[in-house]
Design an enzyme around this catalytic site. Structure first.
Site, PDB file in Angstrom:
ATOM      1  N   GLY A  45       0.854  -1.188   0.000  1.00 36.09           N
ATOM      2  CA  GLY A  45       0.000   0.000   0.000  1.00 36.09           C
ATOM      3  C   GLY A  45       0.883   1.229   0.000  1.00 36.09           C
ATOM      4  O   GLY A  45       1.142   1.858  -1.030  1.00 36.09           O
ATOM      5  N   CYS A  53      -8.943  22.563  17.155  1.00 35.40           N
ATOM      6  CA  CYS A  53      -8.877  22.811  18.592  1.00 35.40           C
ATOM      7  C   CYS A  53      -8.394  21.583  19.343  1.00 35.40           C
ATOM      8  O   CYS A  53      -9.138  20.940  20.080  1.00 35.40           O
ATOM      9  CB  CYS A  53     -10.248  23.224  19.092  1.00 35.40           C
ATOM     10  SG  CYS A  53     -10.869  24.636  18.188  1.00 35.40           S
TER      11      CYS A  53
HETATM   12  C1  LIG Z   1      -2.670  -2.301   5.704  1.00 38.30           C
HETATM   13  C2  LIG Z   1      -2.498  -3.603   5.060  1.00 38.30           C
HETATM   14  C3  LIG Z   1      -1.669  -3.715   3.927  1.00 38.30           C
HETATM   15  C4  LIG Z   1      -0.852  -2.570   3.376  1.00 38.30           C
HETATM   16  O1  LIG Z   1       0.122  -2.165   4.267  1.00 38.30           O
HETATM   17  P1  LIG Z   1       1.223  -1.089   3.768  1.00 38.30           P
HETATM   18  O2  LIG Z   1       2.057  -0.890   4.953  1.00 38.30           O
HETATM   19  O3  LIG Z   1       0.491   0.127   3.365  1.00 38.30           O
HETATM   20  O4  LIG Z   1       1.957  -1.722   2.640  1.00 38.30           O
HETATM   21  C5  LIG Z   1      -1.598  -4.937   3.307  1.00 38.30           C
HETATM   22  N1  LIG Z   1      -2.297  -6.013   3.772  1.00 38.30           N
HETATM   23  C6  LIG Z   1      -3.087  -5.938   4.858  1.00 38.30           C
HETATM   24  C7  LIG Z   1      -3.812  -7.138   5.301  1.00 38.30           C
HETATM   25  C8  LIG Z   1      -3.214  -4.743   5.534  1.00 38.30           C
HETATM   26  O5  LIG Z   1      -3.991  -4.671   6.621  1.00 38.30           O
END
Ligand SMILES: *Cc1c(COP(=O)(O)O)cnc(C)c1O
Length: 425
Positions: free
Chosen positions: A287, A354
């Protein structure tokens, strides 16, 4: 023109010019779209996806972008068009994939510790690739829903490998004490217990040990444990088609020398070695690594104020727009869009909300900044807009996607009518 994969897409083309995203000036974007404004480089997102695809080209693989990092429809489409699949954690995220790239639904894996019946049914009817199941009870529920809808459910158990990954405690997930996954020691027995099930297909096994992990080693360790399990299952006659190594590869928020291609190579290498002789498909769920550095939050300075010994730079962006500093004490580099001569000063950069927690930087040495100036908070493409809120009845920012020399609005700024619409007086 755009700097290579080793850095961010934000740069000054000439020393005296405004900060650009690739070939587009942020000053020009602010004139068109106002502030606060999220700006993303499509070119860098595509390039980052390519790094994973390239590093794994010798093996059957699928990069399933973790939608929660940045769920903008235009970004989902950009990635889907280049072959990416998706890792979703809610029915809402599945609806986003269906809206942005319906043909990619067969490349969706569904993770998350608490899936509702409605979400499971939506995903079964849509025909996703795999459910990443987090408990025995969830597997039983999936079996019941699959039988009811007469849809085969491909599942993977999300195992907890008990591997420690050094990162912020809120985003570490791979230890037995965390709420995520199934103890890897119990997984074998669970796969065997559903081996005869008519509506469940044991498709794979998944693991996700956390986020913002900078070293390749814990990924290798986790996949090694998963590979062992896959071997044991095979000797029991259960042949899995996929290993999902999760996401979590981190970036360098401090802006040091960072070679993204080398990082992906190292990461893919550790996973490759741990896969051993596994011949099925490798799924990855990056991600942050795909989108974080592609994005910046551009804000205008409202005031510069002194209180006692401290100087506060107050911007029109706030913690509701980018909560990472307040939530995880995260560091974001902050740069003036137009550099000015003069002595740097130690300041706090804060928003108007705030809450004392509404800060972007504390005791940060920054070049001279005056009211009316624009600043960019870098590396804000992941978990920025995605974690934004309307706290203080603030309208969330507009979002712009830059592709080559073109920029287009991918989400308009919210209006007060948007915010008040669901309310009943
Ligand atoms: C959040 C998540 C990802 C992505 O994580 P990154 O650190 O953004 O690469 C992938 N798989 C699962 C199951 C997640 O919860």
């Amino acid at each position: 023109m755009t700097p290579s994969s080793s850095s961010r897409p934000f740069h000054h083309p000439q020393p005296g010019s405004a900060l650009h995203c690739g070939r587009v000036s942020l000053e020009a974007l602010v004139k068109r779209f106002g502030t606060p404004l999220y700006v993303y480089s499509a070119d860098q997102i595509v390039e980052r996806l390519g790094l994973f695809q390239q590093a794994l080209k010798g093996r059957d693989h699928l990069v399933c972008y973790a939608v929660k990092a940045n769920s903008a429809l235009a970004i989902l489409k950009l990635l889907a068009d280049r072959g990416a699949g998706f890792d979703i954690v809610s029915g809402g995220e599945l609806e986003r994939v269906l809206a942005a790239a319906p043909a990619a639904v067969g490349r969706v894996v569904f993770s998350g510790v608490g899936k509702t019946v409605a979400e499971i049914d939506l995903a079964l009817n849509a025909g996703i690739l795999e459910f990443n199941v987090e408990s025995e009870a969830e597997l039983a529920l999936l079996a019941r829903r699959a039988a009811k809808l007469k849809k085969k459910a491909r599942f993977a158990l999300r195992v907890n490998p008990d591997v420690f990954a050094e990162t912020h405690p809120y985003i570490s997930t791979g230890l037995r004490e965390h709420k995520f996954g199934i103890d890897i020691r119990q997984a074998l027995q669970i796969y065997m217990s559903v081996a005869g099930s008519r509506w469940l297909e044991a498709h794979g096994v998944s693991v996700h040990i956390g986020s913002q992990i900078r070293s390749a080693e814990p990924f290798g360790a986790a996949v090694e444990r998963v590979s062992e399990l896959v071997g044991q299952l095979r000797s029991e006659g259960i042949v899995l088609k996929a290993i999902d190594a999760g996401g979590g590869l981190g970036i360098d928020y401090h802006g040091g020398i960072f070679d993204a291609a080398a990082k992906v190579g190292e990461y893919a290498g550790a996973i490759e070695r741990a896969l051993g002789s596994f011949e099925g498909r490798l799924l990855l769920e990056p991600g942050r690594f795909l989108v974080a550095q592609a994005g910046a939050l551009v804000a205008r300075v409202l005031q510069v104020k002194r209180n006692g010994t401290k100087t506060f730079v107050i911007t029109d962006a706030a913690m509701n727009d980018l909560i990472r500093p307040a939530l995880y004490q995260a560091y974001h580099e902050i740069v003036p869009v137009r550099r000015r001569a003069g002595r740097p000063r130690v300041v706090d950069v804060v928003g108007p909300v705030c809450e004392t927690g509404d800060f972007f930087a504390r005791d940060r040495k920054l070049p001279p900044i005056e009211p009316g100036n624009l600043v960019a908070l870098l590396d804000a493409g992941a978990y920025g807009m995605a974690q934004s809120s309307n706290y203080n009845t603030r309208l969330r920012p507009a979002e712009v996607l830059v592709e080559g020399a073109k920029a287009r609005l991918i989400r308009r700024r919210e209006t007060i009518a948007d915010l008040l619409a669901p309310e009943i007086l």
